[in-house]
Design a protein around this motif. Sequence first.
Motif, mmCIF file in Angstrom:
data_model
loop_
_atom_site.group_PDB
_atom_site.id
_atom_site.type_symbol
_atom_site.label_atom_id
_atom_site.label_comp_id
_atom_site.label_asym_id
_atom_site.label_seq_id
_atom_site.Cartn_x
_atom_site.Cartn_y
_atom_site.Cartn_z
ATOM 1 N N VAL A 67 -13.009 -14.420 -26.237
ATOM 2 C CA VAL A 67 -12.128 -13.833 -25.337
ATOM 3 C C VAL A 67 -12.246 -12.335 -24.461
ATOM 4 N N HIS A 68 -13.174 -11.818 -25.129
ATOM 5 C CA HIS A 68 -13.637 -10.388 -24.615
ATOM 6 C C HIS A 68 -14.623 -10.636 -23.452
ATOM 7 N N ARG A 69 -15.310 -11.888 -23.530
ATOM 8 C CA ARG A 69 -16.520 -12.128 -22.500
ATOM 9 C C ARG A 69 -15.458 -12.930 -21.358
ATOM 10 N N ALA A 70 -14.645 -13.805 -21.783
ATOM 11 C CA ALA A 70 -13.851 -14.289 -20.924
ATOM 12 C C ALA A 70 -13.196 -13.322 -19.662
ATOM 13 N N LEU A 71 -12.649 -12.445 -20.634
ATOM 14 C CA LEU A 71 -11.692 -10.932 -19.625
ATOM 15 C C LEU A 71 -12.802 -10.438 -18.801
ATOM 16 N N LEU A 72 -14.030 -10.071 -19.437
ATOM 17 C CA LEU A 72 -15.050 -9.353 -18.775
ATOM 18 C C LEU A 72 -15.738 -9.933 -17.602
ATOM 19 N N MET A 129 -11.757 -18.334 -12.447
ATOM 20 C CA MET A 129 -11.677 -17.167 -13.312
ATOM 21 C C MET A 129 -10.255 -16.630 -13.307
ATOM 22 N N ALA A 130 -9.475 -16.694 -12.403
ATOM 23 C CA ALA A 130 -8.219 -16.338 -12.570
ATOM 24 C C ALA A 130 -7.551 -17.071 -13.739
ATOM 25 N N ARG A 131 -7.833 -18.480 -13.720
ATOM 26 C CA ARG A 131 -6.959 -19.299 -14.807
ATOM 27 C C ARG A 131 -7.528 -18.973 -16.212
ATOM 28 N N LEU A 132 -8.737 -18.709 -16.138
ATOM 29 C CA LEU A 132 -9.478 -18.207 -17.488
ATOM 30 C C LEU A 132 -8.898 -17.109 -18.264
ATOM 31 N N THR A 133 -8.679 -15.972 -17.081
ATOM 32 C CA THR A 133 -8.043 -14.824 -17.508
ATOM 33 C C THR A 133 -6.740 -14.953 -18.018
ATOM 34 N N LEU A 134 -5.900 -15.732 -17.172
ATOM 35 C CA LEU A 134 -4.614 -15.668 -17.693
ATOM 36 C C LEU A 134 -4.465 -16.669 -18.924
#
Length: 62
Positions: free
Chosen positions: A35-40, A12-17
């Motif tokens: 992008v919005h879903r990944a951050l959420l 999840m951290a790598r996905l956010t970054l």
Amino acid sequence: MPETDSSHSGVMARLTLSALERASRDPACWRDPVVHRALLVSGLSVLTEATKRLNEDLESAA
């Protein structure tokens, strides 16, 4: 199972970054709902994990 939790948090951290890096290069990517879903999802995952760890620390201190 702690390895699974750590692995999940790392993903999840790598996905956010990755999403933030992409957004910094191309502001138009904010139109992409992925992008919005990944951050959420990653933000909620981090919040959930942090809350769980905080509760564990509080319980062990009591």
